[in-house]
Every structure is written in structure tokens, then in C-alpha cells.
Design an enzyme around this catalytic site. Structure first.
Site, short mmCIF file in Angstrom:
data_model
loop_
_atom_site.label_atom_id
_atom_site.label_comp_id
_atom_site.label_asym_id
_atom_site.label_seq_id
_atom_site.Cartn_x
_atom_site.Cartn_y
_atom_site.Cartn_z
N LYS A 260 79.22 -40.27 -11.32
CA LYS A 260 79.86 -39.73 -12.52
C LYS A 260 80.87 -40.71 -13.12
CE LYS A 260 83.16 -36.82 -10.01
NZ LYS A 260 83.61 -35.44 -9.84
N ARG A 261 81.36 -41.61 -12.29
CA ARG A 261 82.32 -42.62 -12.79
C ARG A 261 81.62 -43.69 -13.65
NH1 ARG A 261 86.10 -39.69 -12.52
NH2 ARG A 261 86.37 -38.64 -10.55
#
Ligand code: GLU
Length: 511
Positions: A260-261
């Protein structure tokens, strides 16, 4: 042959990752192709990881991309409830049944006692090697176990894993995968607070919901060994679902799992919808707010790890249903190629009906304060759809179709303008302001005649006319734009342009 029943079983622990949407899609395609059922089950038994709003986000995502469950939370169905926190008693009953069948046991070790063991022994695991020395219903006398249970002493129920067994799984994607039971721990099935762990709830529900195929991410493959033991423990092996573990989605650069980063890192969406978390770090943009059409997202995700062979890349949802097969899912990870996602979106926008595009553009136009008719938005869609990548581009790149030109391309202006053109453009403005009938085709002919009558070439005038209307050398065909803008606005833009060019293009005269 019985029709398949498959489930998408996300945990509402935050925004649903785009990989989860792919899992839902593959389940959906598999079910629909065979006239089966696609079920949405919410696995929310881990209260520590529960995030409010996440369930709603999952449902909104499925609705946005058009993967509508046949059964599930927020949908009907005969096998409900479909939210695990509403099924608590069911799991307690089955956990006790497994104890009765001799395949699970009560364990009374306190978290503190286990912590001490973990601190003292590196790699301490609760398993066949250690359980004999711990406080559980295998080591305590039966009377004491009963006494502790009657007294309500906190305890968990653990799976009894016997060593020395080879556990074989015939994964539909990976083929045979073998696990050694000696290497497995005695997983907790029911926690001290009475809630099931993922493993117990997942298996009980797959059984009770008559799931035939489990299609899920590769990260769940190791858990499958425990799951097979659970099916055996309950005596459900004959109806055990078939497993298919999907390949990982890899970073755009190709190495490592997409996280998700990576969204922030690569400046791309990795979630379907915008998510506003408690902190900026936990807030993410999504494909929808970036301006993707849901059909493009579906097409992109379908090909992320699956391809039927051949050249075709554009598939509607119905074509995907027809073409899908588990055999064509790759074992290796699939690179998250965002350029490809953009390409799909361009293709889907180009192919979309102008009226449909207009409905997508309307909220974007309104947010900018543009008040226009549906018919006009459809016209804008037609003019711009070959020139945009994302939906907001219609009102951003094509802003000049909604308001006056903000800037004129200085380089083009200096290259093309000279003071001698001032009277020509004044006459052209008069022509435009009075010309009848005001439509693109007729106007084009009239302007071209005007240009030759002035002894000029189209290349002397038309680029400047384009600048007058759009400020840029890129953009839709000049006379189509003029027709869309209308006679008054076109004439007005010419007047403003002549005034501006007269003042600002001096260097062209001198230089
Ligand atoms: N709740 C699990 C998840 O969040 C489901 C895994 C499975 O499909 O069995 O992915």
C-alpha cells in the site's frame, strides 16, 4: 455437475487493496462462467484489526466495478448471516465438537506464561514437541479440566496436529503442494474471548456455505495445510473445496510484492477508491477518483496474472466471463504495470458512448462551477475523448471548452503572429460573428475562402485561430470546437485574442 459456489472473504482491516479486487474478480468470473454463485463474506473476527468503514468500502468497491455478489453482506442469500461477527455461536459449537472428536484440545496457558517460554526459547512453538509440557487438556487430568472449564477459567481451543503426516493439496494453479505436519503448530481455533480465529471461522463457513472452490491470494497457501487438517478433523474431507492460490501482484518495477506504500512512492493508485484514514499516511487515492472507468480497471486487473493466449487485450466483463479459465492463471507474480492501466483507460474512454461519458464528466464539471447542459457535455466528450487519459482531463485539459482561454501558447503565438495580421483577424472576427448558418462544416469552408481571398495560406491563419479558441496547439478540430462553443463565444474569443496578440506578440515583429 453441481454449480460452483465461491466466496470473496475480505477482512475489514482498512482500505481494500487492488489485489483484493482482482481476487474478487477471478472468483466472480469463475462463478459466472458456470452459472454458479459469487458470495461476499466479511471476515471480521479479529477485533484488534477491525477498522470502521472498511466493510462499507469493500461493498462500494464491488458495486463500482460491477461485481455484484449473488449472496453476502448487504445482499441476500440462504446461507447467512454472511458477516462472521454475527456467527460467533456457530464457531464455538464447532470448536467444542472438534475437541469431542479428539482433534482439538483446551489450553489454559496464560499469555504471560507463553511469553516467558518465548523469551527463554528462540522459535518456541506450541506443537507436538512442546504441548506435553504445557497446561492443556492433554496434560491435565480430565477432572481438573472439567473443573477449570466449569469455573470459567480463560482458555483457548487448539488444533491437535499429529506429527509425521504428509498433507497434500492439489492446487488448481500450482499443482501438488505437500506440507509436513511435523512442521506445523497447534493453531489456536477459538480464542479466550470466545471469538474464532481466521482458520476456524473460514473452514466452518466454507463448509456451511457449501463453498466448492477457494480462490484466494498466494499468501494463504501455507494456511491451507491447517485447513486440510480441519476438514479431516470434522470429517468433511469429501466436500472439501478445491484450492486455487493466485500469484502475487508485484511492484511496478517488478521486484517484491506491491504494497500500500507503493502508491505514494510511485505516485499511482493501488486502491480502488479513495480512502481517508485517521492520518495522512493512512489516506490513499484510488482508481475511481484518479478518473478511471470501472470497465478499464476490470480489464486491467483481469490480465494481471491471467491471459487466455492470443492477441486480444480488450475484454468486456461478459467476454471475460466467457474466456476465463483457471488453467491460464500464471504461477509467477504479475507486475503492476500502471502504464498499461492508463492505456486501458484511454481505450475505454475512446470507445465509450458520449452520453455515458457526459454522466461521468457532470460531477467533475459541477465541482468546478461549470453550468452546462447534458447535450453540451456529450459534445465535449466527443471532442476530447481521443485526447484524454483520465476523466478529470475532460475539464482540466479541456477547460477551454467551459471557460475563456487562460493562457496562449507563447511560442506558437510568437512564431505565427505579426502585426500585419491584425486587420485580417478583425475581418475574420466580423465574418465569424455574422456567418450563417453557424456550423463547423460551413464555417470551415467560409474561413478557407476568406484566407485565400486575403492572399494568405491556411497555415498563416488556422494555427492562430486554434490559439484563439483553445490557447494551445493541441486539442480538437478547430471548426468542431467553434461549433460547440457557438457563434457569440467564438467571435468573442477572436476579439480577445486579437487584442492580446497585438499587445504581446511585439517581439515577433521586431525579431
Ligand atoms: N479473510 C481473509 C483475507 O482477508 C480471507 C482469506 C481466504 O480467502 O481464505 O484475505
Amino acid at each position: 455437475m453441481t454449480k460452483p459456489r465461491v466466496r470473496f472473504a475480505p477482512s475489514p482491516t482498512g482500505a481494500l487493496h487492488i489485489g483484493g479486487v482482482r481476487t474478487a474478480l477471478y472468483n466472480y468470473l469463475f462463478a459466472k462462467q458456470q452459472g454458479g454463485a459469487f458470495i461476499l463474506r466479511i471476515e471480521d473476527t479479529d477485533q484488534n484489526r477491525y477498522v470502521p468503514g472498511a466493510e462499507k468500502y469493500i461493498i462500494e468497491t464491488l458495486r463500482w466495478v460491477g461485481l455484484i455478489p449473488d449472496e453476502g453482506v448487504d445482499f441476500d442469500g440462504a446461507y447467512g448471516p454472511y458477516r462472521q461477527s454475527d456467527r460467533k455461536e456457530i464457531y464455538q459449537k464447532y470448536a467444542r465438537e472438534l475437541v469431542t472428536r479428539g482433534r482439538a484440545y483446551y489450553a489454559f496457558d496464560t499469555p504471560e506464561a507463553l511469553e516467558v517460554r518465548r523469551a527463554a526459547e528462540e522459535n518456541f512453538t506450541y506443537n507436538h514437541l512442546t504441548r506435553g509440557g504445557l497446561t492443556n487438556s492433554l496434560t491435565l487430568p480430565a477432572a481438573e479440566v472439567q473443573h477449570r472449564l466449569d469455573a470459567g477459567e480463560p482458555c483457548v481451543i487448539r488444533l491437535l496436529v499429529e506429527p509425521g503426516q504428509a498433507i497434500r493439496i492439489n492446487d488448481l494453479i500450482r499443482g501438488e503442494v505437500v506440507f509436513q505436519s511435523s512442521e506445523l503448530d497447534d493453531k489456536v481455533l477459538l480464542k479466550a474471548d470466545g471469538m474464532p480465529t481466521y482458520h476456524l471461522a473460514n473452514i466452518v463457513d466454507d463448509h456451511l456455505m457449501a463453498i466448492t472452490h477457494v480462490i484466494r491470494g498466494e499468501e494463504w497457501l501455507p494456511s491451507t495445510a491447517h485447513h486440510v487438517l480441519l476438514y479431516e478433523g470434522f470429517g468433511w474431507q469429501d466436500t472439501m473445496p478445491q484450492f486455487a492460490h493466485l500469484p502475487l501482484i508485484l511492484k511496478p518495477v517488478g521486484n517484491g510484492k506491491l504494497s500500500k506504500r507503493d502508491g505514494a512512492k510511485f505516485g499511482i493508485p493501488v486502491f480502488p477508491l479513495e480512502w481517508k484514514g485517521a492520518t495522512p499516511e493512512d489516506s490513499f487515492s484510488g482508481f475511481r477518483d484518479t478518473g478511471f472507468l470501472p470497465e478499464a480497471v476490470i480489464n486491467f486487473l483481469a490480465l494481471l496474472g491471467w491471459h487466455p493466449g492470443g492477441e486480444q487485450e480488450i475484454f468486456s466483463l461478459n467476454e471475460l466471463i466467457a474466456a476465463f479459465s483457471i488453467e491460464h492463471i500464471s504461477k509467477g507474480g504479475a507486475r503492476f504495470d500502471y502504464e498499461k492501466a492508463r492505456w486501458f483507460n484511454q481505450k475505454y474512454i475512446q470507445a465509450a458512448d458520449n452520453g455515458v461519458l457526459a454522466t461521468h464528466i457532470r460531477p467533475l464539471a459541477e465541482a468546478k462551477g461549470y453550468r452546462v447542459s447534458d447535450a453540451y457535455l456529450a459534445q465535449v466528450a466527443g471532442l476530447m475523448k481521443e485526447r484524454v487519459t483520465f476523466l478529470p482531463d475532460f475539464v482540466e485539459v479541456g477547460y477551454y471548452l467551459f471557460e475563456s482561454v487562460r493562457v496562449y501558447d507563447a511560442e506558437a503565438l510568437h512564431k505565427k503572429w505579426n502585426t500585419g495580421l491584425s486587420p485580417v483577424f478583425e475581418d475574420l472576427t466580423d465574418l465569424v460573428a455574422t456567418f450563417e448558418p453557424f456550423n463547423g462544416v460551413a464555417l470551415e469552408e467560409a474561413v478557407k475562402n476568406f484566407i485565400s481571398a486575403k492572399g494568405l495560406k491556411p497555415g498563416d491563419v488556422l494555427p492562430l485561430l486554434r490559439l484563439a479558441l483553445a490557447g494551445t496547439m493541441k486539442g480538437p478540430a478547430i471548426f468542431d470546437m467553434a461549433e460547440a462553443l457557438g457563434q457569440d463565444e467564438t467571435a468573442e474569443r477572436l476579439r480577445r485574442f486579437v487584442a492580446y496578440a497585438g499587445k504581446n506578440a511585439e517581439s515577433a515583429v521586431n525579431g
